[in-house]
Enzyme design. Structure first.
Site, PDB file in Angstrom:
ATOM      1  N   GLN A  10       0.837  -1.195   0.000  1.00  0.00           N
ATOM      2  CA  GLN A  10       0.000   0.000   0.000  1.00  0.00           C
ATOM      3  C   GLN A  10       0.873   1.246   0.000  1.00  0.00           C
ATOM      4  O   GLN A  10       1.896   1.313   0.674  1.00  0.00           O
ATOM      5  CB  GLN A  10      -0.881  -0.024   1.253  1.00  0.00           C
ATOM      6  CG  GLN A  10      -2.055   0.913   1.214  1.00  0.00           C
ATOM      7  CD  GLN A  10      -3.050   0.607   2.331  1.00  0.00           C
ATOM      8  OE1 GLN A  10      -3.085  -0.503   2.840  1.00  0.00           O
ATOM      9  NE2 GLN A  10      -3.851   1.569   2.700  1.00  0.00           N
ATOM     10  N   SER A  93       4.876  -5.929   3.067  1.00  0.00           N
ATOM     11  CA  SER A  93       3.555  -5.862   3.706  1.00  0.00           C
ATOM     12  C   SER A  93       2.511  -6.560   2.831  1.00  0.00           C
ATOM     13  O   SER A  93       2.594  -7.760   2.589  1.00  0.00           O
ATOM     14  CB  SER A  93       3.196  -4.398   3.992  1.00  0.00           C
ATOM     15  OG  SER A  93       2.017  -4.309   4.746  1.00  0.00           O
ATOM     16  N   LEU A  94       1.519  -5.829   2.343  1.00  0.00           N
ATOM     17  CA  LEU A  94       0.497  -6.381   1.458  1.00  0.00           C
ATOM     18  C   LEU A  94       1.120  -7.166   0.299  1.00  0.00           C
ATOM     19  O   LEU A  94       0.561  -8.163  -0.178  1.00  0.00           O
ATOM     20  CB  LEU A  94      -0.364  -5.242   0.916  1.00  0.00           C
ATOM     21  CG  LEU A  94      -1.272  -5.577  -0.258  1.00  0.00           C
ATOM     22  CD1 LEU A  94      -2.444  -6.401   0.213  1.00  0.00           C
ATOM     23  CD2 LEU A  94      -1.729  -4.314  -0.954  1.00  0.00           C
ATOM     24  N   ARG A 118      -8.737  -7.753   5.114  1.00  0.00           N
ATOM     25  CA  ARG A 118      -7.584  -7.237   5.862  1.00  0.00           C
ATOM     26  C   ARG A 118      -7.661  -5.714   5.988  1.00  0.00           C
ATOM     27  O   ARG A 118      -7.463  -5.149   7.063  1.00  0.00           O
ATOM     28  CB  ARG A 118      -6.295  -7.653   5.146  1.00  0.00           C
ATOM     29  CG  ARG A 118      -4.979  -7.232   5.801  1.00  0.00           C
ATOM     30  CD  ARG A 118      -3.841  -7.788   4.942  1.00  0.00           C
ATOM     31  NE  ARG A 118      -2.516  -7.522   5.477  1.00  0.00           N
ATOM     32  CZ  ARG A 118      -1.769  -6.470   5.170  1.00  0.00           C
ATOM     33  NH1 ARG A 118      -2.257  -5.541   4.350  1.00  0.00           N
ATOM     34  NH2 ARG A 118      -0.563  -6.312   5.686  1.00  0.00           N
ATOM     35  N   HIS A 202       1.079  -2.286  11.098  1.00  0.00           N
ATOM     36  CA  HIS A 202       2.195  -3.062  11.656  1.00  0.00           C
ATOM     37  C   HIS A 202       2.543  -2.703  13.104  1.00  0.00           C
ATOM     38  O   HIS A 202       3.526  -3.194  13.630  1.00  0.00           O
ATOM     39  CB  HIS A 202       3.438  -2.967  10.758  1.00  0.00           C
ATOM     40  CG  HIS A 202       3.177  -3.465   9.378  1.00  0.00           C
ATOM     41  ND1 HIS A 202       3.003  -4.793   9.099  1.00  0.00           N
ATOM     42  CD2 HIS A 202       3.009  -2.799   8.201  1.00  0.00           C
ATOM     43  CE1 HIS A 202       2.746  -4.929   7.800  1.00  0.00           C
ATOM     44  NE2 HIS A 202       2.736  -3.743   7.237  1.00  0.00           N
ATOM     45  N   GLN A 251       2.325 -10.722  10.659  1.00  0.00           N
ATOM     46  CA  GLN A 251       2.739  -9.576   9.847  1.00  0.00           C
ATOM     47  C   GLN A 251       1.953  -8.309  10.176  1.00  0.00           C
ATOM     48  O   GLN A 251       2.482  -7.207  10.169  1.00  0.00           O
ATOM     49  CB  GLN A 251       2.544  -9.942   8.372  1.00  0.00           C
ATOM     50  CG  GLN A 251       2.891  -8.866   7.370  1.00  0.00           C
ATOM     51  CD  GLN A 251       1.920  -8.855   6.206  1.00  0.00           C
ATOM     52  OE1 GLN A 251       0.730  -8.598   6.371  1.00  0.00           O
ATOM     53  NE2 GLN A 251       2.433  -9.130   5.018  1.00  0.00           N
TER      54      GLN A 251
END
Length: 314
Positions: A10, A93-94, A118, A202, A251
């Site tokens: 993102q 991440s994503l 999510r 996070h 994560q």
């Protein structure tokens, strides 16, 4: 010595992304990928990506499916044009979800549904406006961690993205993040600025979202990845489906260790690290992290860069 693919998360999205490819000779493949995503979502994702409005595309629950679909579309285009399989995949991440789809560990349609959920869970975990993230430039990782510790004062503020040497993102409750910015400046940060996001990704504030996501991850069919997958949670390779599910839960509320991850990729002796997705955010970071003269860091986002990357690995 082979090459690796990394998938962005993102923040790399923009209205009009992939427009040049969608209008070209291989445009049907791009549009078909977004049509698959749209069927899973129940709305026209390509219309949103192509025309906006930006505030809708930038809403977390829309951004995440859009970035996943864009990364998968580029991956499919790479393969369609004869691009070989990379030696290893990873994601920021994503982007880990995109990497796992590319590695055939997770079906694309199921991944789209997962990342929409999510995004929803992340936004619901913290009241709108109460969370924040900030970029801290010019300090050592330990100095940023100490600035957060000094600024917490009973609230949450943590280092959450170790993106490159001298570039760390912090997240938490807005008032604590603002105090940490001042603490970082007092320690000599070259720059410390609030980022235009409201979800403190996070950070430990995401634990309720992670717990709720775990149930959905458990309900999805997983396979062992066909490509080596290195997680940015711990910069290590993982292949067991149970481990993959656990990592994607962990994560959500633990730091992205991108510096360590890129160094782990570099240690494999790769000749190229190729960013597969809109923008060049990871490519800029990768060049700062891994300065080996014989390692190319490339971005794959339009026809010219696709052609160049195909030639580089050929």
């Amino acid at each position: 010595m082979g090459f690796g693919f990394v998938f962005p998360g993102q923040g790399s999205q923009s209205v009009g992304m992939l427009a040049q490819l969608a209008g070209g000779a291989d445009g049907a493949l791009v549009r078909d990928t977004f049509a698959e995503a749209s069927e899973a979502l129940g709305y026209d994702l390509w219309a949103l990506v192509a025309g906006g409005p930006p505030e809708r595309l930038n809403a977390t629950e829309c951004t995440q499916p859009a970035m996943l679909a864009a990364g998968v579309a580029l991956w499919r285009l790479w393969r369609e044009r004869g691009g070989p399989q990379p030696e290893v995949v990873s994601g920021h991440s994503l982007g880990e979800f995109t990497a796992l789809v590319a590695a055939d560990a997770l079906a694309f349609a199921e991944a789209i549904a997962l990342v929409r959920l999510r995004g929803q869970l992340m936004q619901e975990a913290v009241p709108l406006g109460s969370g924040a993230m900030a970029a801290i430039l010019g300090l050592e990782d330990g100095q940023v961690i100490e600035a957060c510790r000094a600024a917490a004062d009973g609230e949450v503020v943590e280092a959450v993205n170790f993106n490159a040497p001298g570039q760390v993102v912090i997240a938490g409750q807005r008032t604590a993040v603002e105090r940490a910015i001042e603490a970082a400046k007092a320690r000599g940060a070259k720059r410390a600025v609030i980022l235009p996001v409201s979800v403190p990704s996070h950070s430990s504030l995401m634990r309720p979202a992670a717990e709720r996501l775990a149930a959905q991850l458990a309900s999805v069919a997983w396979r062992r990845p066909r490509l080596a997958f290195v997680s940015a949670v711990d910069a290590a390779e993982h292949s067991d489906p149970d481990e993959l599910r656990a990592l994607l839960v962990r994560q959500l509320s633990s730091p992205v260790r991108w510096t360590d991850t890129v160094r782990a990729l570099g240690a494999r002796g790769l000749r190229q690290i190729i960013e597969c997705g809109p923008g060049k955010v990871l490519t800029a970071l990768n060049r700062r992290i891994e300065r080996r003269a014989d390692l190319e860091c490339l971005a794959l986002e339009d026809d010219a860069s696709l052609t160049a990357a195909l030639a580089a690995v050929g």
